[in-house]
Design a protein around this motif. Structure first.
Motif, short mmCIF file in Angstrom:
data_model
loop_
_atom_site.label_atom_id
_atom_site.label_comp_id
_atom_site.label_asym_id
_atom_site.label_seq_id
_atom_site.Cartn_x
_atom_site.Cartn_y
_atom_site.Cartn_z
N LEU A 1 0.85 -1.38 -0.57
CA LEU A 1 0.60 -0.27 0.52
C LEU A 1 0.96 1.00 -0.14
N GLU A 2 1.19 1.77 -0.89
CA GLU A 2 2.55 2.35 -1.16
C GLU A 2 1.86 4.16 -0.38
N GLU A 3 0.44 4.67 -0.66
CA GLU A 3 0.24 5.82 -0.45
C GLU A 3 0.38 5.55 1.07
N ILE A 4 0.21 5.06 1.77
CA ILE A 4 0.53 4.46 3.73
C ILE A 4 2.36 3.68 4.09
N ASN A 5 2.66 3.55 2.77
CA ASN A 5 3.75 2.56 3.09
C ASN A 5 4.44 1.89 3.94
N VAL A 6 3.05 0.74 3.43
CA VAL A 6 2.53 -0.75 4.28
C VAL A 6 2.85 -1.60 3.50
N VAL A 7 3.82 -2.69 3.95
CA VAL A 7 3.65 -3.82 2.90
C VAL A 7 2.64 -4.65 3.82
N ILE A 8 1.74 -5.84 3.30
CA ILE A 8 0.35 -6.84 3.70
C ILE A 8 1.26 -8.32 3.05
N SER A 9 1.64 -8.64 3.66
CA SER A 9 1.98 -10.55 3.97
C SER A 9 1.11 -11.50 3.77
N LEU A 10 0.04 -11.58 2.71
CA LEU A 10 -0.55 -12.84 3.15
C LEU A 10 -0.21 -14.21 2.89
N ARG A 11 -0.11 -15.16 4.09
CA ARG A 11 0.00 -16.45 4.07
C ARG A 11 -1.01 -16.92 4.06
N VAL A 12 0.08 -18.03 4.09
CA VAL A 12 -1.82 -19.23 3.69
C VAL A 12 -0.95 -20.75 3.74
N ARG A 13 -1.46 -21.45 4.59
CA ARG A 13 0.12 -22.79 4.53
C ARG A 13 -1.05 -24.34 3.72
N LEU A 14 -0.50 -25.09 3.60
CA LEU A 14 -0.76 -26.00 2.61
C LEU A 14 -0.37 -27.51 3.62
N GLU A 15 -1.97 -28.26 3.44
CA GLU A 15 -0.97 -29.61 3.99
C GLU A 15 -0.46 -30.39 3.01
N LYS A 16 0.56 -31.11 3.32
CA LYS A 16 1.45 -31.94 2.06
C LYS A 16 0.32 -32.90 1.91
N SER A 17 -1.11 -33.24 2.22
CA SER A 17 -1.23 -34.38 1.52
C SER A 17 -2.22 -33.77 0.68
N HIS A 18 -2.58 -32.22 0.32
CA HIS A 18 -3.45 -31.37 -0.48
C HIS A 18 -2.95 -30.18 -1.06
N LEU A 19 -2.28 -29.71 -1.73
CA LEU A 19 -1.02 -28.98 -1.87
C LEU A 19 -1.84 -28.30 -3.68
#
Length: 165
Positions: free
Chosen positions: A81-99
């Protein structure tokens, strides 16, 4: 944002808005620094979040990355978000049995090649991706062998891979 007045965007307003609109998808939220926020979300919510960040907030998609964490795989989608100089990182975790996870390429063309790379190197399926042709590995690379997985075993007795794959 919610009121359509981007001129009043603040970090606090963004956090409040995302908690109100998408809070049910948040598994955890860490404000790592004044410029960095990590949000763990449910994998099935990735398209909704990408649309919210990119379309509603006007965030720029930087890149995505995938990591084999031994017990599971992680994909991180980084937005600025350049206007407020913030990086947002979305993290998802996937089980190895369902990639498998929904592709965000139909909503965000900039994700096209990085989803292909992550698929090629880690074996994660991106459902709905329009074109999963190989980008990096040679044509003779075996199917279902992913060089960035922790359990990777060298398959080519002639290979010298001391400088990466």
């Amino acid at each position: 944002m919610a009121d359509g007045n981007e001129a009043l965007m603040t970090r606090e307003a963004v956090l409040k808005d995302l908690r109100e609109k998408l809070g049910g998808d948040i598994l955890s939220l860490v404000e790592k620094s004044p410029k960095r926020i990590y949000v763990d979300i449910k994998p099935d919510a990735i398209r909704k979040w990408v649309l919210y960040l990119h379309k509603d907030l006007g965030a720029r998609f930087n890149i995505a990355s995938g990591v084999d964490m031994r017990e599971h795989m992680e994909i991180l989608y980084h937005f600025t978000l350049e206007e407020i100089n913030v990086v947002i990182s979305l993290r998802v975790r996937l089980e190895k049995s369902h990639l498998s996870i929904d592709s965000v390429t139909p909503q965000l063309e900039a994700a096209n090649w990085i989803e292909r790379e992550i698929h090629e190197l880690l074996g994660i399926e991106f459902k709905g991706h329009p074109d999963m042709r190989r980008l990096l590995l040679p044509d003779n690379w075996p199917k279902d062998v992913y060089p960035l997985r922790q359990d990777y075993k060298e398959w080519d007795p002639e290979a010298i891979r001391d400088r990466g794959v």
